[in-house]
Enzyme design. Structure first.
Site: not given
Lengths: 131, 454
Positions: B163, B280, B297, B343
């Site tokens: 990367k 995560e 959050r 969603r």
């Protein structure tokens, strides 16, 4: 679609903004205020809060708040304003922000008492036509 | 830090379903609410539900919901003593929290230190390495030449990703499957990065084959207590946009669930985290897991955790910000049944998820036992082009995953939306697939198995 056709499509669409491209190479387009779509757009609500009792007054004679805070007028009825004239201050986060008239005219009404709270779009002054 | 206060009035610096969600909890707690809104949102549900409202700017988010001065001034003129940021907009801006501190307005969220520590990806990676939380194996920063790169690749094992450190949009990025092709791909990637970004610097990372996205809900107070509220599997996603989230995660062993939840708590503790946060992780086929990032959050998908634990996360956030200790201990957390969130976005899955703003002609929400809708629109309202395309979230709860899927199918069949495109049909298709039902699907599942067969 070529660029010219795309721009034409966009300018006639009901949208005011568009982002085109893929990750990493995006172009953001925004129409100039007052372009055709803002008048014709069926879903875009009016960008101004309802002026209620002042419905009949010409928009060009109204000065509105662009900041939230406490308004302290520095003009009186009868004063003649030019565009750059400071009509007062809005206090927010302990800072006084000077507010410019933005248009010329003679002050007919001051709609906010000194120290009262204003939000974005609130009417501050009504001018008498010198337009 | 240990001072306890009681908020009397909370300003919600957000719009849409999350603003409505937060106002609901405030009402139940007897706390007054202030909505802020853009001129385009003046008739929106959050404005109607709040006790007071302040217009903070024109339609575009950067002029209204991101207008820090007008939002703080709104708290001042209404006498609000705290601001809840929701998600997005100002929720992860350390400098916003610093300004609030100087104005003596409480922020319902973590402190600026935690936000900036986790906001910088390489800084977060370093912090996690120091805390002995597993991160994706790879080089420590840039590798100088193909020879050094190959050494790193051998250590982590092929396949690896090369990367560009200045990268973006896939440029300067190469998947290397075997040792033989490493040097050549390294050199082309370096040249590509140099011409695209003016910086040819590359780093090497192990490529996680068919990863699953599993995240841990953590909750901390200002007294050093941190607990987890279980994990969520968010692997049904497209281009990193989550579409379906569920808890508990299917397809993992009880042992992994324990370890990953403990790792989540460790991450939060290592930065002295308080308030609600999400850690995560990527999980590979062999149940190795790697820290990806922490969101400091409330998350869009928090309701699935609320459904299986019975806790109101927004209530806990407010109490923690007031200075209270957590009202629950790790031992008292009881998990019950299974929950899945869908969603519902105004997007057309048949047209590459093209946003479909416009007026909603007809809208019928599903209901019944175990069905929750978090939304802000009704028939006749419009999905505006200025903001995200979310119409709302359908959250289903049942005693186990099988029953939950059945209930979700029933609820989605009741969902009626006309006038705009939506993701309802796509969700139905996912529920019918053997991949989803089997419970072992990776983040590539939606793209490779559901969208490909269109």
């Amino acid at each position: 679609m070529d660029m010219e056709a795309f721009l034409k499509e966009f300018s006639q669409s009901r949208y005011d903004t568009v982002t085109v491209g893929t990750d990493g190479a995006e172009v953001y387009l925004r129409k100039a205020p007052g372009s055709l779509s803002q008048i014709a757009d069926p879903i875009r609500p009016s960008s101004e809060p309802a002026p209620s009792a002042l419905d009949s007054v010409d928009e060009r004679k109204l000065i509105k708040a662009t900041r939230v805070g406490l308004f302290y007028p520095r003009v009186k009825v009868g004063d003649t304003l030019e565009e750059n004239f400071i009509i007062g201050q809005i206090r927010a986060m302990n800072i006084m922000h000077e507010i410019k008239a933005g248009k010329a005219g003679v002050v007919q009404k001051i709609l906010i008492s000194s120290g009262d709270a204003v939000e974005y779009g609130d009417l501050l002054l009504e001018l008498e036509g010198q337009a | 830090m240990s001072e306890v206060r009681s908020f009397k009035k909370i300003l919600i610096a957000n719009r849409g379903e999350i603003a409505v969600r937060i106002i609901r909890t405030c009402k139940e707690m007897g706390i007054q609410t202030v909505a802020v809104y853009s001129t385009a949102d003046k008739d929106s549900l959050h404005v109607r539900l709040a006790d007071e409202s302040v217009c903070v700017g024109p339609a575009l988010g950067r002029d209204s919901y991101l207008n820090v001065q007008n939002i703080i001034a709104s708290a001042e003129i209404t006498g609000a003593d705290a601001i809840h940021p929701g998600y997005g907009f100002l929720s992860e801006r350390a400098e916003f929290v610093e300004i609030l501190q100087s104005c003596e307005i409480a922020f319902i969220g973590p402190d600026p230190y935690a936000i900036s520590k986790m906001g910088d990806k390489s800084e977060a990676r370093k912090t996690m390495m120091a805390a002995k939380v597993p991160t994706v194996p790879g080089s420590e920063g840039i590798v100088a030449n193909p020879k050094d790169g190959l050494e790193v690749a051998r250590k982590c094992g092929f396949p690896v990703m090369i990367k560009a450190t200045a990268g973006g949009g896939g440029r300067g990025m190469r998947l290397v499957r075997t040792e033989a092709e490493f040097t050549e791909l390294f050199e082309t990637a370096s040249q590509e990065a140099l011409s695209a970004f003016g910086n040819g610097g590359l780093y090497v990372e192990k490529f996680i084959v068919e990863p699953r996205h599993i995240e841990v809900q953590v909750l901390g107070d200002k007294h050093g207590n941190v607990i987890h509220l279980g994990e969520r599997n968010c692997s049904v996603q497209r281009r990193n946009q989550k579409l379906i989230e569920e808890s508990p995660s299917p397809g993992i062993s009880e042992k992994l669930r324990q370890r990953i939840c403990e790792a989540g708590v460790l991450v939060a503790k290592s930065i002295g985290y308080h308030n609600a946060g999400t850690v995560e992780f990527l999980v590979d086929k062999d149940e190795n897991f790697y820290f990806m990032e922490m969101n400091t959050r409330l998350q869009v998908e928090h309701p699935v955790t609320e459904m299986v634990t019975g806790f109101d996360l927004v209530r806990e956030q407010i109490r923690v910000a007031e200075g209270h200790r957590l009202s629950i201990s790790q031992e008292s957390v009881r998990f019950s049944g299974h929950s899945i969130e869908f969603r519902i976005n105004a997007e057309d899955p048949d047209q590459d998820f093209l946003p479909s703003p416009g007026k909603i002609e007809r809208l019928v929400y599903p209901g019944g036992l175990g069905v929750r809708i978090d939304s802000f629109v009704s028939a006749g309202d419009s999905i505006l082009p200025f903001y995200d395309s979310m119409v709302g979230k359908l959250i289903v709860h049942a005693e186990n995953r099988e029953a939950c899927i059945k209930r979700a199918k029933r609820a989605l069949a009741e969902f009626e939306i006309r006038g705009i495109a939506s993701t309802v049909k796509l969700h139905q298709k996912v529920l019918e697939s053997s991949g989803f039902q089997g419970g072992r699907f990776s983040t590539a599942f939606l793209t490779n198995e559901i969208l490909k067969t269109e």
